[in-house]
Design a protein around this motif. Structure first.
Motif, short mmCIF file in Angstrom:
data_model
loop_
_atom_site.label_atom_id
_atom_site.label_comp_id
_atom_site.label_asym_id
_atom_site.label_seq_id
_atom_site.Cartn_x
_atom_site.Cartn_y
_atom_site.Cartn_z
N ASN A 283 -38.34 -3.58 -19.57
CA ASN A 283 -38.62 -3.21 -18.18
C ASN A 283 -38.60 -4.44 -17.26
O ASN A 283 -39.22 -4.45 -16.21
N ARG A 284 -37.94 -5.52 -17.72
CA ARG A 284 -37.89 -6.73 -16.89
C ARG A 284 -36.44 -7.00 -16.47
O ARG A 284 -35.51 -6.73 -17.22
N VAL A 285 -36.33 -7.57 -15.28
CA VAL A 285 -34.98 -7.82 -14.78
C VAL A 285 -34.93 -9.22 -14.17
O VAL A 285 -35.90 -9.69 -13.57
N SER A 286 -33.81 -9.91 -14.39
CA SER A 286 -33.62 -11.23 -13.80
C SER A 286 -32.48 -11.14 -12.79
O SER A 286 -31.38 -10.71 -13.13
N LEU A 287 -32.78 -11.53 -11.56
CA LEU A 287 -31.78 -11.44 -10.49
C LEU A 287 -31.41 -12.82 -9.98
O LEU A 287 -32.24 -13.73 -10.00
N ARG A 288 -30.17 -12.94 -9.53
CA ARG A 288 -29.75 -14.22 -8.96
C ARG A 288 -29.44 -13.99 -7.48
O ARG A 288 -28.60 -13.18 -7.13
N PHE A 289 -30.19 -14.70 -6.65
CA PHE A 289 -29.96 -14.63 -5.19
C PHE A 289 -29.19 -15.87 -4.78
O PHE A 289 -29.61 -16.99 -5.06
N GLN A 290 -28.07 -15.66 -4.13
CA GLN A 290 -27.24 -16.81 -3.77
C GLN A 290 -26.97 -16.80 -2.26
O GLN A 290 -26.54 -15.80 -1.70
N VAL A 291 -27.27 -17.93 -1.62
CA VAL A 291 -27.01 -18.05 -0.18
C VAL A 291 -25.94 -19.13 -0.01
O VAL A 291 -26.09 -20.24 -0.52
N LYS A 292 -24.87 -18.75 0.66
CA LYS A 292 -23.77 -19.71 0.88
C LYS A 292 -23.50 -19.80 2.38
O LYS A 292 -23.69 -18.82 3.11
N ASP A 293 -23.05 -20.98 2.78
CA ASP A 293 -22.64 -21.07 4.19
C ASP A 293 -21.44 -21.98 4.32
O ASP A 293 -21.07 -22.68 3.37
N THR A 294 -20.85 -21.96 5.51
CA THR A 294 -19.68 -22.83 5.75
C THR A 294 -20.09 -23.99 6.67
O THR A 294 -19.30 -24.48 7.46
N GLY A 295 -21.35 -24.39 6.54
CA GLY A 295 -21.88 -25.46 7.39
C GLY A 295 -21.60 -26.83 6.83
O GLY A 295 -20.67 -27.02 6.03
N ILE A 296 -22.42 -27.77 7.20
CA ILE A 296 -22.13 -29.18 6.88
C ILE A 296 -22.31 -29.50 5.40
O ILE A 296 -21.82 -30.50 4.92
N GLY A 297 -23.04 -28.65 4.69
CA GLY A 297 -23.22 -28.87 3.25
C GLY A 297 -24.22 -29.97 2.95
O GLY A 297 -24.78 -30.60 3.86
N ILE A 298 -24.44 -30.18 1.68
CA ILE A 298 -25.41 -31.19 1.23
C ILE A 298 -24.71 -32.09 0.23
O ILE A 298 -24.08 -31.60 -0.72
N SER A 299 -24.78 -33.39 0.42
CA SER A 299 -24.12 -34.29 -0.53
C SER A 299 -24.93 -34.35 -1.83
O SER A 299 -26.17 -34.25 -1.79
N PRO A 300 -24.24 -34.50 -2.96
CA PRO A 300 -24.93 -34.45 -4.27
C PRO A 300 -26.10 -35.43 -4.37
O PRO A 300 -27.11 -35.12 -5.00
#
Lengths: 329, 165
Positions: A283-300
């Motif tokens: 009765n357990r579930v694992s979900l992946r929420f992903q937010v993406k954008d086309t903005g400036i991004g983040i350097s590694p």
């Protein structure tokens, strides 16, 4: 015969006998360990022997002293010494245990260092905990105290909005309402962060409709994106469960922080929210929420710091917030 | 006239007994903690007045958290005692008054100075609070690292001993 040789090797070569008269002048010494000239004052050999004067005066007939360090011309000796009161002076029997005591020193050094380190760590932790408690108490009280006047301001603003306003006043009213909302969100974020920090944030699981929840986010953020000339796409797998038990409020807080952040740093293009089913077991579930954008991004190289409190990579950005959003997420 | 006076320096381990003596005798300091086992003996001649000089024989005893376990033989013929604790480590002064009673019983009728060392590690307010909260009557607050009050401490003891017969 063999034992005699061993005695000579291991005992006699490590033991020196010295006889001194009542004034501390050396009468005889077998010079096994170090040279002490007959007729010289033993008091001048090392400060330790200078203390022997008191022993002449004391009632003790025999004294044993262990682990006495003597730094002499011949080198460092760590000795056990037996001092015996005899007719006409003192007999000193000196056993050299330098090697043995040096090994013991290593063990003691490690033990003492460990005890001191542990104690100092405990003290430091107590101090840090106390500071943290004080900070959290302060933030919580501060946030609560600010909430009351803010609620009044918001209520009065609403009343004011219903009065007759000209165009300029209506414009000012919108700014005022936006500022009030931002301030309220900021206070809630500060309070949440403080509760997370102090371990007092409780996750309250309740049944909720996940698809309804995602539809609401989609509707809200499509409107927000449109205002900025962006597009917002929300999608989710068909096999994610409709009804879930979880803390809807906290999930909302985390996702809105991420989505607001994505909108904030995107000047052109699209912000996307995607939800996938990772796995489902019993009765357990694992979900992946992903937010993406086309903005400036983040350097590694900035990855390690983006979730730090009050950390903003673009602090000169006019739309920058309080730096708490990602920390809460 | 030169008089020899035996002074034992006692206290828990790691409180800075060796560092205090080193600061007094050679005016040096090292941050590296090197444990003392048994006893190290050094000497410094202190001139009290032109006709009164004493040779301070300093017995730096191995630190222990059980003061009662110090061997009596080390204490024979003692003229003065310096009891050192670390102001930054509560375990070294939590039972200070009990420790001092044990010392006084082992070496009765002997001048004893109580020294709080490592004051460079705490701020002045914290220091006062620590002393008051633990009911500590201290004779000197020192820092072997900076040299604060180290010479004063030994000069005070030397004066007391010089006046003794």
């Amino acid at each position: 015969m063999m034992l005699e040789q061993y005695r000579e090797l291991y005992i006699n070569k490590n033991t020196q006998f010295i006889f001194v008269d009542q004034k501390g002048f050396v009468q005889e010494s077998d010079q096994v360990l170090f040279d002490v000239k007959s007729g010289s004052s033993i008091f001048e050999l090392h400060p330790f022997f200078e203390s022997l004067g008191a022993i002449f005066e004391g009632p003790e007939e025999e004294i044993d002293l262990n682990c006495v360090h003597l730094s002499l011309q011949e080198g460092l000796f760590i000795i056990d010494i037996k001092i015996l009161k005899k007719q006409g002076g003192l007999l000193l029997i000196i056993h050299d245990f330098t090697q043995h005591y040096n090994s013991y020193r290593l063990v003691t050094q490690a033990r003492n260092e460990s005890v001191i380190k542990t104690e100092l760590t405990v003290i430091k932790n107590l101090e840090l905990e106390e500071r943290e408690r004080f900070k959290n108490r302060f933030i919580q009280n501060f946030s609560h105290e600010l909430r009351n006047p803010l609620t009044s301001i918001m209520a009065i603003t609403d009343l004011l909005q219903d009065t007759k306003l000209d165009v300029e006043q209506s414009q000012m009213m919108r700014f005022l309402k936006d500022s009030n909302s931002n301030l309220k969100l900021l206070l809630e974020d500060i309070l949440s962060m403080s509760m997370i920090d102090s371990g007092r944030l409780t996750i309250i699981p309740k049944m909720f409709d996940l698809v309804d929840f995602l539809e609401l986010l989609k509707f809200t953020y499509q409107a927000k994106a449109k205002e900025k000339g962006l597009s917002f796409i929300a999608s989710w797998d068909g096999d994610i469960p409709d009804i879930l038990e979880g803390d809807r409020l906290r999930l909302f807080q985390v996702l809105t922080n991420l989505l607001d952040n994505a909108l904030k740093y995107t000047e052109k293009g699209t912000v996307t929210l995607n939800v996938k089913l990772n796995q489902k077991r019993a009765n357990r579930v694992s979900l992946r929420f992903q937010v993406k954008d086309t903005g400036i991004g983040i350097s590694p190289e900035d990855f390690p710091v983006i979730f730090e409190i009050f950390k903003q990579l673009n602090s000169n950005n006019q739309s920058a917030g309080n730096g708490l959003g990602l920390a809460i997420a | 006239m030169l008089k020899s006076k035996k002074i034992v320096v006692l206290g828990h381990f790691g409180v800075g007994k060796t560092s205090l003596i080193r600061r007094f005798v050679t005016d040096t300091f090292s941050d590296n903690y090197k444990v003392t086992i048994g006893v190290h003996i050094t000497k410094k001649v202190v001139v009290i007045s032109p006709d009164n000089t004493i040779s301070m024989i300093l017995w730096d005893l191995e630190g222990t958290d059980d003061i009662a376990s110090i061997r009596k033989a080390y204490l024979l013929g003692t003229h003065g005692v310096v009891f050192v604790f670390d102001i930054a480590r509560p375990s070294t002064f939590q039972h200070l008054n009990d420790d001092l009673k044990i010392v006084s019983a082992k070496i009765p009728n002997t001048p004893l100075l109580v020294v709080g060392n490592k004051i460079d590690l705490v701020d002045a307010n914290e220091l006062k609070t620590t002393l008051v909260e633990n009911s500590i009557l201290v004779d000197f607050l020192t820092s072997a690292k900076t040299g604060d009050a180290v010479n004063d401490l030994f000069a005070n003891l030397a004066s007391q001993l010089a006046n003794d017969a």
